[in-house]
Design an enzyme around this catalytic site. Sequence first.
Site, PDB file in Angstrom:
ATOM      1  N   ARG A  24       0.832  -1.211   0.000  1.00  0.00           N
ATOM      2  CA  ARG A  24       0.000   0.000   0.000  1.00  0.00           C
ATOM      3  C   ARG A  24       0.864   1.258   0.000  1.00  0.00           C
ATOM      4  O   ARG A  24       0.426   2.319   0.426  1.00  0.00           O
ATOM      5  CB  ARG A  24      -0.932   0.008   1.211  1.00  0.00           C
TER       6      ARG A  24
ATOM      7  N   ARG B 213       5.837   9.796   3.393  1.00  0.00           N
ATOM      8  CA  ARG B 213       6.941   9.411   4.277  1.00  0.00           C
ATOM      9  C   ARG B 213       8.276   9.714   3.610  1.00  0.00           C
ATOM     10  O   ARG B 213       8.443   9.520   2.406  1.00  0.00           O
ATOM     11  CB  ARG B 213       6.860   7.928   4.632  1.00  0.00           C
TER      12      ARG B 213
ATOM     13  N   ASP C 221      11.238  -7.349   7.843  1.00  0.00           N
ATOM     14  CA  ASP C 221      10.812  -6.383   6.832  1.00  0.00           C
ATOM     15  C   ASP C 221      10.587  -5.004   7.433  1.00  0.00           C
ATOM     16  O   ASP C 221      10.378  -4.037   6.688  1.00  0.00           O
ATOM     17  CB  ASP C 221       9.550  -6.861   6.106  1.00  0.00           C
TER      18      ASP C 221
ATOM     19  N   ASP D 291       8.160   2.053  10.200  1.00  0.00           N
ATOM     20  CA  ASP D 291       6.891   1.320  10.312  1.00  0.00           C
ATOM     21  C   ASP D 291       6.365   1.322  11.748  1.00  0.00           C
ATOM     22  O   ASP D 291       6.706   0.463  12.553  1.00  0.00           O
ATOM     23  CB  ASP D 291       7.028  -0.104   9.772  1.00  0.00           C
TER      24      ASP D 291
END
Length: 505
Positions: free
Chosen positions: A105, A188, A264, A274
Amino acid sequence: MSQLAEKSCVTPADAAAPIPFDNTYARMPEAFYERVKPAAVAAPRLLRVNDALARQLRIDPAFLKSPQGVAVLSGNEIAPGSDPIAQAYAGHQFGSFVPQLGDGRAILLGEVVDAAGKRFDIQLKGSGRTRFSRRGDGRAAIGPVIREYIVSEAMAALGIPTTRSLAVVLTGEQVMRERVLPGGILTRVASSHLRVGTFQYFAARGDVENLRALADYAIARHYPDVCSAGDPYLAFFDAVVATLARLSARWMLVGFIHGVLNTDNTAIAGETIDYGPCAFIDAYRPDKVFSSIDQFGRYAFENQPAAVAWNLARFAEALLPLIADGGAKAIECANASIAAFDDHFNAAYLSGMRRKLGLVREMEGDLELASDLLTRMSENGADFTLTFRALCGAADDTKGDAEVRGLFADPSAFDQWTERWRQRLSLEGQSAEVRRTDMLSVNPMFIPRNHRIEAAIRDAEAGRFETFHELVEVLSHPFDDQPKFAGYAKPPRPEEEVRQTFCGT
């Protein structure tokens, strides 16, 4: 070894573009990504632009606030020089390997080089489906978007390496999660989005050629000093080990819990990335877990350094074909590098803890002194952030003891510790004023309290954004007293306490 500059596609005309893209990763082989355009949204509306970050990136904030800028930030328009891609990567998720994850996404618009010559990615999160989306819709609800904006910018203000947030756009559309929620897109900014899982992606496929190309790219972009080493790939691994050890120490010094430390979500540039179910500790508990998906406490607060070290072992496995002989010698070298993690972590952690306690000289017993305090805090429900902040006023004045004692269920537990602390402080040569100033610079008054974040999210979901904007402003000065906003420093009342956090994907 390939050089980053050789991959740059910038032209003189690009320098005059509203966003001065200078893309390199999009010139890597197509196995590294999928070229994909962001999906358009119905009625984009700008919620916030990070003016200071925009200027650092040589982007005029006025452009980002213009109709064309909002169109770019929402994915409705491709800016000149942008080359949008979704990056491929794999990863261990809670210990189980998934050979293909990727940006499900998120879409990388391109890269820019800031005024200091440092390269950054600009990425849209919540910008639509890619071939890595699996069963997801590629969208983001406003809650996770503003959570990442709040926490990433707070981490930056705390001086902790992190991805950054450039902008938030409301999409004018709804997304279906456990209920219908308003949609949002986060812009971001990161030193890169190269993850341990990016290397695992090619290693799992036995694709040594692209693995080497990726390592060469990462070295040129993040660790160019290792190019001259006898074994540059081993030196690269050593550098990442040291960088991530220091990062995890910084988390432990502010009470930050990442919540989902999969490979990840481990960036080889050494930035926190994240922020899904992240949280900050209120009352100190080393075994604290907030993430709803961390049912067995794999990523509990106290387990974070070990989790990062475990991820680095997986990184080593991916790099083995490039190190030494690729066999027994490579394993021996990698194991030695991983073994150094604890030394790097302990040095960074103890150095940071000394400063939090007002200590400058290195002396035996300092770690035990800090550990004893933490044990007493845990046993007495003392707030992590407020305890260290209150120590700033107690180091050289016993009148400050009352504030600290009030944070302990049994104040005598602090009294017993403070005798040892003051005895240790007496061996320092600092003046009281210098010590207090230094302690105040590393012990924040304000952190992103979980209940404050949840309040901002609830208001945003209802179309009220004042709480979000005010919280961002308060957290941009975490070491200042800010009497007007003193309430933001307080821990939650029992009915406000957040017991679980959620990814929101």
